[in-house]
Design a protein around this motif. Structure first.
Motif, PDB file in Angstrom:
ATOM      1  N   MET A   9      24.560  12.020 -10.372  1.00 40.72           N
ATOM      2  CA  MET A   9      25.535  10.951 -10.397  1.00 40.72           C
ATOM      3  C   MET A   9      26.926  11.778 -10.015  1.00 40.72           C
ATOM      4  SD  MET A   9      26.568   8.648 -13.651  1.00 40.72           S
ATOM      5  CE  MET A   9      24.809   8.516 -13.997  1.00 40.72           C
ATOM      6  N   SER A  19      30.551   8.129 -12.897  1.00 42.21           N
ATOM      7  CA  SER A  19      30.810   8.511 -14.319  1.00 42.21           C
ATOM      8  C   SER A  19      32.076   7.991 -14.782  1.00 42.21           C
ATOM      9  CB  SER A  19      30.709  10.146 -14.594  1.00 42.21           C
ATOM     10  OG  SER A  19      29.333  10.620 -14.172  1.00 42.21           O
ATOM     11  N   ARG A  57      27.162  11.299 -20.500  1.00 45.26           N
ATOM     12  CA  ARG A  57      25.911  12.266 -19.957  1.00 45.26           C
ATOM     13  C   ARG A  57      26.278  12.662 -18.277  1.00 45.26           C
ATOM     14  NH1 ARG A  57      20.247  10.790 -22.134  1.00 45.26           N
ATOM     15  NH2 ARG A  57      21.568  11.386 -23.994  1.00 45.26           N
ATOM     16  N   GLY A  58      26.526  11.647 -17.472  1.00 40.00           N
ATOM     17  CA  GLY A  58      26.621  12.073 -16.057  1.00 40.00           C
ATOM     18  C   GLY A  58      27.736  13.046 -15.880  1.00 40.00           C
ATOM     19  N   TRP A  59      28.777  12.809 -16.419  1.00 39.96           N
ATOM     20  CA  TRP A  59      30.157  13.618 -16.337  1.00 39.96           C
ATOM     21  C   TRP A  59      29.702  15.006 -16.783  1.00 39.96           C
ATOM     22  CZ3 TRP A  59      34.920  13.257 -14.439  1.00 39.96           C
ATOM     23  CH2 TRP A  59      35.801  14.027 -14.986  1.00 39.96           C
ATOM     24  N   LYS A  78      26.806  16.454 -16.720  1.00 43.80           N
ATOM     25  CA  LYS A  78      25.731  17.245 -15.909  1.00 43.80           C
ATOM     26  C   LYS A  78      26.536  17.603 -14.523  1.00 43.80           C
ATOM     27  CE  LYS A  78      21.411  15.695 -17.331  1.00 43.80           C
ATOM     28  NZ  LYS A  78      20.052  15.153 -16.853  1.00 43.80           N
TER      29      LYS A  78
END
Length: 66
Positions: free
Chosen positions: A1, A6, A59-61, A63
């Motif tokens: 992502m 995000s 969570r995407g930020w 990762k």
């Protein structure tokens, strides 16, 4: 992502939570109980969805940083 997605998800989650809490405070008196029950359920479900969107965005930020 991507980070852009995000950030969008986090912003959408914050906006959703803010908007539905604002709606909850702006409900006028004088309606039947069923009106308040239905809107209370709608508010609760949408706040949960907003929290979920924010969590996926965070969570995407995280990762994306790794």
């Amino acid at each position: 992502m991507t980070r852009r997605v995000s950030i969008f998800l986090v912003a959408l989650g914050v906006f959703t939570i803010f908007e539905w809490i604002n709606l909850g405070f702006n409900l006028a008196d004088g309606h039947e109980t069923s009106f308040y029950v239905i809107h209370g359920v709608l508010i609760a479900v949408n706040i949960i969805l907003g929290l979920a969107l924010g969590a996926v965005g965070v969570r995407g930020w995280m990762k994306g940083r790794a």
